[in-house]
Design a protein around this motif. Structure first.
Motif, mmCIF file in Angstrom:
data_model
loop_
_atom_site.group_PDB
_atom_site.id
_atom_site.type_symbol
_atom_site.label_atom_id
_atom_site.label_comp_id
_atom_site.label_asym_id
_atom_site.label_seq_id
_atom_site.Cartn_x
_atom_site.Cartn_y
_atom_site.Cartn_z
ATOM 1 N N GLY A 290 1.211 -3.875 2.009
ATOM 2 C CA GLY A 290 0.671 -3.233 0.817
ATOM 3 C C GLY A 290 -0.505 -3.978 0.232
ATOM 4 O O GLY A 290 -0.850 -5.090 0.645
ATOM 5 N N GLU A 291 -1.143 -3.331 -0.745
ATOM 6 C CA GLU A 291 -2.227 -3.930 -1.527
ATOM 7 C C GLU A 291 -2.372 -3.110 -2.797
ATOM 8 O O GLU A 291 -1.779 -2.023 -2.923
ATOM 9 C CB GLU A 291 -3.533 -3.958 -0.734
ATOM 10 N N GLY A 292 -3.171 -3.603 -3.708
ATOM 11 C CA GLY A 292 -3.283 -2.946 -4.998
ATOM 12 C C GLY A 292 -3.825 -1.536 -4.945
ATOM 13 O O GLY A 292 -3.318 -0.624 -5.598
ATOM 14 N N SER A 293 -4.887 -1.344 -4.157
ATOM 15 C CA SER A 293 -5.537 -0.039 -4.097
ATOM 16 C C SER A 293 -5.788 0.364 -2.657
ATOM 17 O O SER A 293 -6.402 -0.381 -1.894
ATOM 18 C CB SER A 293 -6.870 -0.082 -4.859
ATOM 19 N N LEU A 294 -5.319 1.545 -2.276
ATOM 20 C CA LEU A 294 -5.574 2.083 -0.948
ATOM 21 C C LEU A 294 -6.775 3.023 -1.021
ATOM 22 O O LEU A 294 -6.757 4.004 -1.765
ATOM 23 C CB LEU A 294 -4.369 2.869 -0.427
ATOM 24 N N VAL A 324 -2.185 2.111 -6.319
ATOM 25 C CA VAL A 324 -2.769 3.448 -6.397
ATOM 26 C C VAL A 324 -3.283 3.846 -5.025
ATOM 27 O O VAL A 324 -3.725 2.983 -4.255
ATOM 28 C CB VAL A 324 -3.901 3.499 -7.448
ATOM 29 N N VAL A 325 -3.223 5.128 -4.699
ATOM 30 C CA VAL A 325 -3.729 5.646 -3.427
ATOM 31 C C VAL A 325 -4.908 6.576 -3.709
ATOM 32 O O VAL A 325 -4.773 7.552 -4.448
ATOM 33 C CB VAL A 325 -2.641 6.425 -2.655
ATOM 34 N N LYS A 326 -6.057 6.266 -3.114
ATOM 35 C CA LYS A 326 -7.261 7.069 -3.355
ATOM 36 C C LYS A 326 -7.660 7.922 -2.152
ATOM 37 O O LYS A 326 -8.326 8.936 -2.316
ATOM 38 C CB LYS A 326 -8.419 6.148 -3.748
#
Length: 378
Positions: A290-294, A324-326
């Protein structure tokens, strides 16, 4: 069941190790017998030294360097045996400046060069330079200035080593370059593949987040193009098409032409150094990363990309937890995770997601492993 937990940090919220621990708590809340291996990772950019310290005994060297606006700060790099590990963001990073101070037209990598000069003075024969999280767009001329290079305008005057000066360089003077540089093995580790200039280059992709206006970005891009031509003329290097040359405001390209550095993928380097490939085998049931923003950058060379390559090769299911997923569809198509989960999908505010990330990640991990355990499909 054996689960490998191998995320990046959630920038602004949690370190990679703290993310590991939150996921671990969630899994163990469902089933305390689950075997977990916590393996925090980084992509070679900002925060990588903190990750390496989890695995190796590295000594810290503190010194006074110039920050991106030439102000004195105390910063540090790490060493082990004959190698210095330098994270450019410690001297030249965006996090060192207040929002109102950010303008990569006027910032420099000079402090990063001071780190390198100090390591050389202390006798280190290898330098690993992690580039990412920069406040700069100077193509590394600040770093080079600290190592003896000078950049002259058409009248022979020495230019300040900042982004605004790139377009005015008429000659690169290497007569005072530190000769010891030739005996050092330089490796540049980065997490992006952007070229030096152009629509996907340093200025256009990253200049905005470093305080540059649209007009400034266009000006800086012209400066990077001019710099590339000047390097070809004075240093006999073609840096125009280097993969990763645009990393850290062009420091990737600068490290190649000024240090004769080798470029290396950040996530591959960190995985090799931390022995990630040695811990995944036929007994591994699941990998959680994982990571903060995808977003679209995730598929280029981030931690999750490295996990996906290894998991898919070995037919091990892997899941992603993010803030969050962008770019959901792009990530599913390119990386093929078994599932994607995000804190924002819980219906919380951004402020809540940031300040209570640990609690939310633990909850997501609990729900995910509950579903996986029951169905064997995430």
């Amino acid at each position: 069941m054996k689960v490998i937990i191998a995320p990046d940090k959630f920038k602004g919220s949690l370190s990679a190790l703290a993310v590991c621990e939150a996921i671990d708590r969630g899994l163990k809340s469902w089933d305390a017998s689950i075997e977990t291996v916590l393996h925090p990772l980084a992509d070679g950019g900002e925060g990588t030294l903190a990750i390496l310290q989890n695995y190796f005994e590295l000594a810290k060297i503190e010194m006074v360097v110039k920050n991106p606006l030439f102000k004195d700060i105390t910063a540090s790099y790490l060493v082990s045996r004959d190698t210095a590990f330098i994270e450019m963001s410690h001297a030249s990073g965006l996090q060192l400046l207040q929002i109102e101070e950010r303008n990569c037209l006027h910032t420099t990598t000079y402090g990063t060069g001071q780190f390198i000069a100090d390591a050389i003075k202390r006798g280190y024969k290898k330098v690993v330079l992690f580039i990412g999280g920069s406040a700069t767009n100077d193509a590394g001329i600040g770093m080079a200035a600290a190592l003896g290079y000078s950049f002259l305008d058409i009248d022979g005057a020495v230019l300040a080593p900042i982004g605004a000066s790139l377009i005015a360089i008429d000659r690169i003077d290497s007569s005072n370059r530190k000769p010891e540089l030739d005996a050092i093995d330089f490796t540049v580790v980065c997490d992006v593949k952007n070229p030096l200039y152009g629509p996907n280059g340093a200025a256009y992709v990253y200049g905005g987040q470093k305080g540059a206006s649209a007009d400034t970005i266009a000006f800086l891009d012209l400066g990077l193009q001019h710099f590339s031509k000047q390097v070809s003329k004075d240093l006999d290097h073609d840096i125009s098409v280097i993969t990763g040359g645009g990393a850290a405001g062009g420091l990737g390209a600068g490290a190649v032409c000024f240090l004769n550095a080798k470029m290396k993928s950040g996530i591959d380097f960190v995985m090799e150094q931390t022995g990630f490939d040695n811990i995944i085998n036929d007994t591994t049931s699941l990998i959680i990363t994982g990571e903060g923003s995808l977003d679209k950058q995730t598929v280029e060379g981030k931690v999750i990309k490295g996990i996906s390559e290894r998991a898919n090769k070995k037919n091990i299911p892997f899941a992603i937890i993010s803030g969050v997923v962008k770019d959901d569809e792009l990530i599913k198509e390119k990386l093929q995770p078994n599932s994607i989960h995000s804190i924002m999908e819980l219906g919380v505010t951004t402020a809540d997601a940031m300040s209570n990330a640990s609690k939310h990640i633990e909850f997501i991990a609990y729900q995910m492993i509950k579903k996986y355990s029951k169905s064997k499909l995430i």
